[in-house]
Design a protein around this motif. Structure first.
Motif, PDB file in Angstrom:
ATOM      1  N   SER A   1       0.776  -1.234   0.000  1.00 25.08           N
ATOM      2  CA  SER A   1       0.000   0.000   0.000  1.00 25.08           C
ATOM      3  C   SER A   1       0.813   1.293   0.000  1.00 25.08           C
ATOM      4  O   SER A   1       0.344   2.306  -0.481  1.00 25.08           O
ATOM      5  CB  SER A   1      -0.948   0.013   1.199  1.00 25.08           C
ATOM      6  N   ILE A   2       2.012   1.285   0.558  1.00 22.03           N
ATOM      7  CA  ILE A   2       2.833   2.490   0.628  1.00 22.03           C
ATOM      8  C   ILE A   2       3.940   2.395  -0.413  1.00 22.03           C
ATOM      9  O   ILE A   2       4.770   1.498  -0.361  1.00 22.03           O
ATOM     10  CB  ILE A   2       3.450   2.687   2.033  1.00 22.03           C
ATOM     11  N   ALA A   3       3.951   3.321  -1.364  1.00 25.99           N
ATOM     12  CA  ALA A   3       4.959   3.311  -2.423  1.00 25.99           C
ATOM     13  C   ALA A   3       6.221   4.060  -2.005  1.00 25.99           C
ATOM     14  O   ALA A   3       7.335   3.623  -2.284  1.00 25.99           O
ATOM     15  CB  ALA A   3       4.391   3.922  -3.694  1.00 25.99           C
ATOM     16  N   GLU A   4       6.048   5.207  -1.354  1.00 17.80           N
ATOM     17  CA  GLU A   4       7.178   6.038  -0.936  1.00 17.80           C
ATOM     18  C   GLU A   4       6.816   6.718   0.371  1.00 17.80           C
ATOM     19  O   GLU A   4       5.634   6.943   0.658  1.00 17.80           O
ATOM     20  CB  GLU A   4       7.462   7.134  -1.963  1.00 17.80           C
ATOM     21  N   LEU A   5       7.857   7.054   1.154  1.00 17.64           N
ATOM     22  CA  LEU A   5       7.599   7.822   2.360  1.00 17.64           C
ATOM     23  C   LEU A   5       8.813   8.661   2.716  1.00 17.64           C
ATOM     24  O   LEU A   5       9.937   8.361   2.318  1.00 17.64           O
ATOM     25  CB  LEU A   5       7.208   6.925   3.535  1.00 17.64           C
ATOM     26  N   GLN A   6       8.536   9.725   3.454  1.00 16.36           N
ATOM     27  CA  GLN A   6       9.589  10.612   3.935  1.00 16.36           C
ATOM     28  C   GLN A   6       9.137  11.155   5.279  1.00 16.36           C
ATOM     29  O   GLN A   6       7.984  11.543   5.447  1.00 16.36           O
ATOM     30  CB  GLN A   6       9.819  11.769   2.967  1.00 16.36           C
ATOM     31  N   VAL A   7      10.046  11.179   6.248  1.00 18.58           N
ATOM     32  CA  VAL A   7       9.750  11.765   7.549  1.00 18.58           C
ATOM     33  C   VAL A   7      10.749  12.888   7.782  1.00 18.58           C
ATOM     34  O   VAL A   7      11.954  12.692   7.657  1.00 18.58           O
ATOM     35  CB  VAL A   7       9.829  10.724   8.682  1.00 18.58           C
ATOM     36  N   VAL A   8      10.229  14.065   8.111  1.00 17.05           N
ATOM     37  CA  VAL A   8      11.058  15.231   8.401  1.00 17.05           C
ATOM     38  C   VAL A   8      10.756  15.645   9.837  1.00 17.05           C
ATOM     39  O   VAL A   8       9.594  15.876  10.177  1.00 17.05           O
ATOM     40  CB  VAL A   8      10.745  16.399   7.441  1.00 17.05           C
ATOM     41  N   GLN A   9      11.787  15.715  10.665  1.00 22.65           N
ATOM     42  CA  GLN A   9      11.595  16.151  12.043  1.00 22.65           C
ATOM     43  C   GLN A   9      12.032  17.607  12.162  1.00 22.65           C
ATOM     44  O   GLN A   9      13.163  17.959  11.848  1.00 22.65           O
ATOM     45  CB  GLN A   9      12.378  15.272  13.017  1.00 22.65           C
ATOM     46  N   TYR A  10      11.122  18.452  12.639  1.00 22.11           N
ATOM     47  CA  TYR A  10      11.390  19.874  12.788  1.00 22.11           C
ATOM     48  C   TYR A  10      11.903  20.215  14.181  1.00 22.11           C
ATOM     49  O   TYR A  10      12.634  21.189  14.347  1.00 22.11           O
ATOM     50  CB  TYR A  10      10.132  20.685  12.467  1.00 22.11           C
ATOM     51  N   SER A  11      11.483  19.426  15.164  1.00 21.52           N
ATOM     52  CA  SER A  11      11.927  19.590  16.542  1.00 21.52           C
ATOM     53  C   SER A  11      11.619  18.278  17.256  1.00 21.52           C
ATOM     54  O   SER A  11      10.958  17.411  16.682  1.00 21.52           O
ATOM     55  CB  SER A  11      11.182  20.752  17.222  1.00 21.52           C
ATOM     56  N   PRO A  12      12.068  18.087  18.497  1.00 16.91           N
ATOM     57  CA  PRO A  12      11.739  16.838  19.199  1.00 16.91           C
ATOM     58  C   PRO A  12      10.236  16.622  19.395  1.00 16.91           C
ATOM     59  O   PRO A  12       9.817  15.502  19.640  1.00 16.91           O
ATOM     60  CB  PRO A  12      12.451  16.992  20.540  1.00 16.91           C
ATOM     61  N   THR A  13       9.438  17.666  19.229  1.00 13.88           N
ATOM     62  CA  THR A  13       7.999  17.522  19.433  1.00 13.88           C
ATOM     63  C   THR A  13       7.161  17.625  18.166  1.00 13.88           C
ATOM     64  O   THR A  13       5.953  17.456  18.210  1.00 13.88           O
ATOM     65  CB  THR A  13       7.483  18.579  20.450  1.00 13.88           C
ATOM     66  N   VAL A  14       7.794  17.890  17.015  1.00 19.56           N
ATOM     67  CA  VAL A  14       7.039  18.040  15.763  1.00 19.56           C
ATOM     68  C   VAL A  14       7.782  17.350  14.614  1.00 19.56           C
ATOM     69  O   VAL A  14       8.963  17.613  14.388  1.00 19.56           O
ATOM     70  CB  VAL A  14       6.813  19.526  15.394  1.00 19.56           C
ATOM     71  N   ALA A  15       7.058  16.480  13.890  1.00 18.16           N
ATOM     72  CA  ALA A  15       7.611  15.820  12.700  1.00 18.16           C
ATOM     73  C   ALA A  15       6.500  15.731  11.654  1.00 18.16           C
ATOM     74  O   ALA A  15       5.314  15.848  11.977  1.00 18.16           O
ATOM     75  CB  ALA A  15       8.141  14.437  13.040  1.00 18.16           C
ATOM     76  N   GLU A  16       6.896  15.511  10.418  1.00 22.90           N
ATOM     77  CA  GLU A  16       5.939  15.392   9.319  1.00 22.90           C
ATOM     78  C   GLU A  16       6.216  14.101   8.560  1.00 22.90           C
ATOM     79  O   GLU A  16       7.362  13.799   8.228  1.00 22.90           O
ATOM     80  CB  GLU A  16       6.084  16.590   8.383  1.00 22.90           C
ATOM     81  N   LEU A  17       5.163  13.336   8.336  1.00 22.55           N
ATOM     82  CA  LEU A  17       5.255  12.093   7.579  1.00 22.55           C
ATOM     83  C   LEU A  17       4.561  12.307   6.243  1.00 22.55           C
ATOM     84  O   LEU A  17       3.355  12.561   6.187  1.00 22.55           O
ATOM     85  CB  LEU A  17       4.590  10.943   8.337  1.00 22.55           C
ATOM     86  N   LYS A  18       5.326  12.242   5.170  1.00 29.78           N
ATOM     87  CA  LYS A  18       4.782  12.344   3.817  1.00 29.78           C
ATOM     88  C   LYS A  18       4.801  10.940   3.229  1.00 29.78           C
ATOM     89  O   LYS A  18       5.810  10.242   3.343  1.00 29.78           O
ATOM     90  CB  LYS A  18       5.635  13.276   2.962  1.00 29.78           C
ATOM     91  N   TYR A  19       3.707  10.540   2.612  1.00 31.38           N
ATOM     92  CA  TYR A  19       3.673   9.197   2.032  1.00 31.38           C
ATOM     93  C   TYR A  19       2.843   9.195   0.756  1.00 31.38           C
ATOM     94  O   TYR A  19       1.967  10.031   0.565  1.00 31.38           O
ATOM     95  CB  TYR A  19       3.143   8.173   3.031  1.00 31.38           C
ATOM     96  N   VAL A  20       3.155   8.235  -0.107  1.00 28.58           N
ATOM     97  CA  VAL A  20       2.445   8.057  -1.370  1.00 28.58           C
ATOM     98  C   VAL A  20       1.834   6.663  -1.357  1.00 28.58           C
ATOM     99  O   VAL A  20       2.545   5.663  -1.166  1.00 28.58           O
ATOM    100  CB  VAL A  20       3.411   8.198  -2.581  1.00 28.58           C
TER     101      VAL A  20
END
Length: 93
Positions: A45-64
């Motif tokens: 189901s998941i083709a690609e993913l990227q996780v970006v951490q902005y701080s120890p309390t905030v991160a972003e999960l991008k997925y295709v």
């Protein structure tokens, strides 16, 4: 290999294996956990993913999602990804 070396050629590399995430309590963990979670819980189901951490309390999960992604697999992957980062807001995109 055309260069004449007899060594095997790498098939592929799954992300950067030296990057680490920092949790709010200061604990560190390897970034490849998200690749492993996708392969375990959403292999079709998941083709690609990227996780970006902005701080120890905030991160972003991008997925295709793949074209015929199983919704249950995607939901399970997202739950496990959020559980991997306790105390951190994981924004989904």
């Amino acid at each position: 290999c055309p260069c004449g070396r007899g060594l095997p050629v790498m098939d592929h590399i799954d992300g950067r294996y030296d990057d680490m995430f920092v949790l709010p309590d200061g604990k560190l963990f390897w970034s490849y956990i998200f690749t492993n979670l996708a392969k375990t819980y959403a292999p079709d189901s998941i083709a690609e993913l990227q996780v970006v951490q902005y701080s120890p309390t905030v991160a972003e999960l991008k997925y295709v999602r793949r074209a015929h992604a199983a919704e249950a697999q995607v939901e399970r992957f997202l739950r496990e990804a959020e559980a991997a980062m306790p105390g951190c807001e994981l924004k989904l995109q």
